[in-house]
Each structure stands twice: as C-alpha cells, then as structure tokens.
Write a protein that holds these residues in place. Sequence first.
Motif, short mmCIF file in Angstrom:
data_model
loop_
_atom_site.label_atom_id
_atom_site.label_comp_id
_atom_site.label_asym_id
_atom_site.label_seq_id
_atom_site.Cartn_x
_atom_site.Cartn_y
_atom_site.Cartn_z
N VAL A 286 0.85 -1.18 0.00
CA VAL A 286 0.00 0.00 0.00
C VAL A 286 0.89 1.23 0.00
O VAL A 286 1.90 1.28 0.72
N GLU A 287 0.54 2.22 -0.79
CA GLU A 287 1.25 3.49 -0.78
C GLU A 287 0.63 4.39 0.29
O GLU A 287 -0.58 4.65 0.25
N TRP A 288 1.43 4.86 1.22
CA TRP A 288 0.94 5.73 2.29
C TRP A 288 1.44 7.14 2.05
O TRP A 288 2.64 7.36 1.84
N VAL A 289 0.53 8.11 2.07
CA VAL A 289 0.86 9.49 1.73
C VAL A 289 0.45 10.41 2.87
O VAL A 289 -0.71 10.39 3.32
N HIS A 290 1.40 11.22 3.33
CA HIS A 290 1.09 12.24 4.34
C HIS A 290 0.51 13.45 3.60
O HIS A 290 1.20 14.07 2.78
N ALA A 291 -0.75 13.77 3.88
CA ALA A 291 -1.41 14.82 3.09
C ALA A 291 -2.50 15.52 3.89
O ALA A 291 -3.23 14.89 4.66
N ASP A 292 -2.59 16.83 3.69
CA ASP A 292 -3.73 17.62 4.15
C ASP A 292 -4.75 17.61 3.02
O ASP A 292 -4.50 18.17 1.94
N LEU A 293 -5.88 16.98 3.23
CA LEU A 293 -6.83 16.77 2.15
C LEU A 293 -7.49 18.04 1.65
O LEU A 293 -8.11 18.04 0.59
N THR A 294 -7.34 19.14 2.39
CA THR A 294 -7.91 20.40 1.93
C THR A 294 -7.01 21.10 0.91
O THR A 294 -7.44 22.02 0.23
N THR A 295 -5.74 20.68 0.83
CA THR A 295 -4.80 21.33 -0.09
C THR A 295 -4.12 20.35 -1.05
O THR A 295 -3.56 20.77 -2.06
N TRP A 296 -4.12 19.08 -0.73
CA TRP A 296 -3.41 18.07 -1.52
C TRP A 296 -4.20 17.73 -2.79
O TRP A 296 -5.41 17.51 -2.74
N THR A 297 -3.49 17.69 -3.90
CA THR A 297 -4.09 17.27 -5.16
C THR A 297 -3.57 15.89 -5.51
O THR A 297 -2.36 15.72 -5.74
N PRO A 298 -4.43 14.87 -5.53
CA PRO A 298 -3.97 13.52 -5.89
C PRO A 298 -3.29 13.55 -7.25
O PRO A 298 -3.77 14.21 -8.19
N PRO A 299 -2.18 12.83 -7.41
CA PRO A 299 -1.38 12.93 -8.63
C PRO A 299 -1.96 12.21 -9.84
O PRO A 299 -1.52 12.46 -10.96
N SER A 300 -2.92 11.33 -9.63
CA SER A 300 -3.47 10.57 -10.75
C SER A 300 -4.91 10.19 -10.42
O SER A 300 -5.31 10.18 -9.25
N PRO A 301 -5.71 9.85 -11.44
CA PRO A 301 -7.09 9.44 -11.15
C PRO A 301 -7.15 8.01 -10.62
O PRO A 301 -6.25 7.20 -10.88
N TYR A 302 -8.23 7.72 -9.90
CA TYR A 302 -8.41 6.41 -9.28
C TYR A 302 -9.77 5.84 -9.69
O TYR A 302 -10.73 6.57 -9.89
N ASP A 303 -9.82 4.51 -9.74
CA ASP A 303 -11.08 3.85 -10.05
C ASP A 303 -12.06 3.95 -8.88
O ASP A 303 -13.28 3.90 -9.09
N LEU A 304 -11.54 4.08 -7.68
CA LEU A 304 -12.37 4.26 -6.49
C LEU A 304 -11.71 5.30 -5.60
O LEU A 304 -10.53 5.19 -5.27
N VAL A 305 -12.48 6.31 -5.23
CA VAL A 305 -12.05 7.27 -4.22
C VAL A 305 -13.05 7.16 -3.08
O VAL A 305 -14.26 7.33 -3.28
#
Length: 202
Positions: free
Chosen positions: A86-105
């Motif tokens: 699993v890829e784990w990402v430290h992110a503030d979801l109010t400012t973070w832009t996911p780098p690629s599209p996902y089949d499920l969010v």
Amino acid sequence: MAVHDDQHSWDEWYRSADTIWSGRPNPQLVAEAAGLPPGTALDAGCGEGGDALWLARHGWRVTGADIAPVALERAAAQAKVEGLDVEWVHADLTTWTPPSPYDLVTTHYLHLPGDALERALTRLAAAVAPGGTLLVVGHDHEHIARHHPDVADRYFSPESVAARLGDGWEIQVAETRPRTTTDPSGEEVTVGDAVLRARRAD
C-alpha cells in the motif's frame, strides 16, 4: 464532542492510545465496494489503515492518505505484517491534489470546518477516473445537529454531497443508514451513516 483540525492535534489523539480504531473496515465500505472490480483506489483520511488494508486484501492497488504521521506509521506497520503493498501518503486533504485518477475514491468520516470540507470533497471528486466510483460516508448531519449543534457545520447529508457533484455523475446511492456502535461509556447505541455513492461518466 471532540474535534481535530490540524496535524498536531490528530497526532496527539493517536498517541493517546496504542490503537484508536478496531482495524476492521467500515461496514459501508464493505457494503458498497465488495461488488466493484478491483482497480486503483484512494482511501482519503485513512487513519490507521483499516479500510485501505481491506481494499488491498481484495486486490485493489491502494493509496492511503492522512494528515497524521502517527496513524500512517501504524497503518504501514500493519501492511508490512500482512505483506500488503500500500502506498501511504502524508497529506492535508484540503490542499493536496492527488497525482493521478483512481477507479475508487473513498472517504469515511471526513468532517472539516467551514469551507474546508467543500475544498476537500471537490478535490476528491476530481480524482475519480472516468467510469470510477466516489464513496463518501459520514455521520448523519441531522443526528449531529440534534446532539452536538456546536459542530453541526462539519457534517453533511448524502443529498448535499450529491448536489455538489453536478453534471457528469450517476448518483447510485444517497441515503442515511442506521448503524449500531458503542459509545464512550460502553453503551450500545444506534447512529446514522450518511452514504453517497456516485459513478463518474465514462
């Protein structure tokens, strides 16, 4: 009702106990994702990883994102124990832009103040690939407004999330479901989950 907004307060909360969550996946995730073909998935606000790990066990290629490094460390440790990638990402979801599209969010119980919730949900919806699924689950706004009116602006109804999406989406589920849980005193109570599942047009 305790709320947390920044990395420090979340980390302090996670440090208050060896484990905060049960490690089991949220029941609405299981109900809504079990029938989907595995692909790429983003678990936004993944905490200690219960949902992300469940998805990985079922063949999804998962990214788990959270603001709290302490929670991410626990999630990564459990993934290692189970041999899950699993890829784990430290992110503030109010400012973070996911780098690629996902089949499920998917995001569960992401309750933010003011327009922060709007910003986060807008970014998460934009991260869904064409033909992909957005799953948003939260504590029911009506229940919170009755019992905790001071923080009611952080919560939502499924219909309000659906209205944010606009054109190009098929709303597959928009309802509030009862769920039995245990309150801090150990008493069994019934609460409501606001569930929004939508499919992005191809």
